[in-house]
Design a protein around this motif. Structure first.
Motif, short mmCIF file in Angstrom:
data_model
loop_
_atom_site.label_atom_id
_atom_site.label_comp_id
_atom_site.label_asym_id
_atom_site.label_seq_id
_atom_site.Cartn_x
_atom_site.Cartn_y
_atom_site.Cartn_z
N ASN A 60 13.32 -34.28 23.36
CA ASN A 60 12.13 -33.67 23.00
C ASN A 60 12.15 -33.43 21.32
N LEU A 95 3.56 -32.82 23.88
CA LEU A 95 3.79 -31.57 24.36
C LEU A 95 3.25 -30.58 23.40
N LYS A 105 16.66 -31.34 22.87
CA LYS A 105 15.51 -31.19 21.77
C LYS A 105 16.12 -31.52 20.51
N SER A 158 14.04 -27.84 28.27
CA SER A 158 14.55 -28.71 26.74
C SER A 158 15.40 -27.38 25.88
N TYR A 193 9.54 -36.49 24.88
CA TYR A 193 8.18 -35.56 24.22
C TYR A 193 8.29 -35.54 22.90
N THR A 214 10.69 -24.82 27.81
CA THR A 214 10.92 -25.12 26.27
C THR A 214 11.66 -23.87 25.72
N SER A 220 6.99 -32.88 20.20
CA SER A 220 6.13 -31.31 19.90
C SER A 220 5.57 -30.89 18.46
N THR A 230 11.11 -32.07 18.00
CA THR A 230 10.40 -30.84 17.50
C THR A 230 10.25 -30.82 16.12
#
Ligand code: G3P
Length: 217
Positions: free
Chosen positions: A108, A164, A86, A58, A128, A29, A130, A110
């Motif tokens: 992802n 994650l 991301k 990511s 994902y 990441t 985060s 975040t």
């Protein structure tokens, strides 16, 4: 049950390589802060990482509107098959995630800090999520409780979005993430190395080698 995956949270290719050589790294990441610290052009950095790690990498968009995030994310995703786009957990980000999901581009999501935010990201189709546990601990809130909440919420409804655990700062974050059943944990190399350390391992090894030397005399 799948293995728990370990990602390294880093823009430093030397440490990514070293962690890879230890057999520890399933993916990488990055974020704009880590990428800027590398001193490399972003695309060059990500492409170099793809030569080291054959797993999800990511790379974060820095636009704030959905159309811009979509254009930026599609360009980034085209760099390499392992790239995960991301996206920040804001309304425009969720619109972009919905689009990426429909196009088969992995995401992802975040900057997640609550179970309810994680629920929205899963509904948009995030690959994902985060949650930043260390930054919650920083403001006297138990970061790992958010991981527990998300595990329950996702399991209640069968969401396939992978948890994650991010912003991990200590071996205890790792241990607790594994107990809860976080799908992935990402951490800086320094934290990954801390997991290895135990004073009894070091003193035991020292004693074994000393005894071996004595026996040879
Ligand atoms: O993966 C997220 C991470 O980069 C944030 O970590 O330590 O800056 O909160 P930290």
């Amino acid at each position: 049950m799948l293995n728990m995956k370990i990602f390294i949270d880093s823009g430093n290719t030397d440490e990514i390589r070293e962690a890879h050589d230890m057999g520890l790294v399933d993916g990488v990441t990055t974020n704009p802060t880590l990428a800027s610290k590398s001193g490399k052009v972003f695309k060059d950095l990500i492409m170099e990482i793809t030569t080291i790690i054959d797993g999800p990498i990511s790379a974060e968009v820095v636009s704030l509107t959905a159309p811009e995030m979509i254009a930026e994310g599609e360009a980034i995703a085209a760099w390499h098959k392992n790239i995960v786009v991301k996206v920040p957990l804001i309304a425009e980000g969720l619109k972009a995630v919905k689009h990426f999901t429909e196009k088969g581009i992995k995401t992802n999501v975040t900057l997640c800090f609550t179970g309810s935010q994680a629920l929205l990201a899963a509904k948009a189709g995030a690959t994902y999520i985060s949650p930043f546990v260390g930054r919650l601990d920083d403001i006297s809130t138990e970061g790992m409780q958010v991981i527990r909440d998300i595990r329950v919420i996702y399991d209640n409804y069968g969401y396939e979005t992978q948890i994650l655990t991010a912003s991990a700062r200590s071996p205890m974050h790792f241990l607790e993430a594994a107990r809860i059943g976080s799908d992935v944990i990402t951490a800086p190399f320094a934290v990954i190395k801390q997991l290895l350390k135990h004073p009894l391992t070091d003193s035991g090894l020292k004693q074994f080698l000393a005894d071996w030397e004595k026996a040879k005399k």
